[in-house]
Design an enzyme around this catalytic site. Sequence first.
Site, short mmCIF file in Angstrom:
data_model
loop_
_atom_site.label_atom_id
_atom_site.label_comp_id
_atom_site.label_asym_id
_atom_site.label_seq_id
_atom_site.Cartn_x
_atom_site.Cartn_y
_atom_site.Cartn_z
CD GLU A 27 -1.30 0.61 -1.27
OE1 GLU A 27 -1.64 1.62 -0.64
OE2 GLU A 27 -0.16 0.13 -1.22
CE LYS A 88 -0.24 6.67 5.09
NZ LYS A 88 1.19 7.01 5.26
CB VAL A 108 -0.33 -2.27 2.93
CG1 VAL A 108 -0.22 -3.77 3.20
CG2 VAL A 108 0.40 -1.90 1.64
CG ASP A 140 6.97 6.12 11.89
OD1 ASP A 140 6.07 5.28 11.64
OD2 ASP A 140 7.16 7.13 11.18
CB SER A 142 3.83 0.73 8.62
OG SER A 142 2.58 0.66 7.96
CB ALA A 143 -0.99 0.31 11.35
CG ASP A 144 1.17 -1.22 5.94
OD1 ASP A 144 0.07 -0.67 6.18
OD2 ASP A 144 1.90 -0.88 4.97
CE LYS A 161 8.96 3.07 -3.11
NZ LYS A 161 7.54 3.38 -3.00
#
Length: 311
Positions: A27, A88, A108, A140, A142-144, A161
Amino acid sequence: MAVRSDIVVSSAVQAALAAGEPVVALESTLIAHGLPRPRNRDVAVELEQDLQRRGVTPATIAVIDGVPRIGLEEADLLRVADDPDVVKLSVRDLPAACATGRSGATTVASTALLAARAGIRLFATGGLGGVHRGAQDSFDESADLVTLAATPITVVCAGVKSILDVGATLERLETLGVTVLGYRTSTFPGFYLPHTSYDLDWRVSDPQQVADTMTAADTLGLASAIVVANPLPADQALDPVLHDRVLADALAWAAERGIRGKAVTPFLLETFHRETGGASLEVNINAVRNNVAVAADVALAWHAPGSAAAR
Ligand code: PSU
Ligand code: MN
């Protein structure tokens, strides 16, 4: 100029895919927005060279001047690292970036999506995005996570993390049907630290078992990703006391400054690197290196003579 209708695959990656040789996707958000300049450009180049040394073709993914690219020429790789105008891009940003001719680094989610479109089966990164702390109020996440639910690719990472809500992230991965394998570990790794308090259901002991899991997922017709959670060796981990102190500060500052949306993750990463005096940066880079090595081993196992992919 009309928007281009294709995803451009570099000649090196095209040749490897056509010959049935191992390819690992990388990535670019990690390079552009996860690591500080100028160190990021050395890492970008090093990761590619490391894969090549292992007999694997690297495919760093980004959008350059509106064109999604799988495998970057060196000039584009350095541009992603150096150019502050590189934005991003998660999945939803891809069409807008293409239509407006922008350049951007892929997360990602968007890297996995583009890699899978090109037929790449392995992807190495640092940490996944996930559910942020306080997501019950901010929403919130992530769209990951939703992208991995619908993208058949194997992602090697060092867990997520601790800036995130690790437990909630694991719950969402379960709901979304994403297979999670501990690589020589029975607990989910915490990126900077080899362990979290969260147990995993599945532990694999070698690259072949990951390749066999991929074969089984194909046989079953699954469209979801396989996450390989690869912990840092204990001697490469961040000092846990320093970790806990900086984490508390970073989260408090993000809240105080009202950091929102896609700025949250880069803000927390930058704060960590600064406040640990660069120690977290070295840990971060080592984690990515380790993940690249495991992804290469799995790619080689996947393509080994007699394997399902080679038949
Ligand atoms: N986590 C890390 N390092 C990173 C990222 C996440 O430890 O560099 C990057 C990855 O590109 C990931 C993205 O896909 O941040 C997630 O951002 P968001 O939470 O805005 O989806
Ligand atoms: Mn977010």
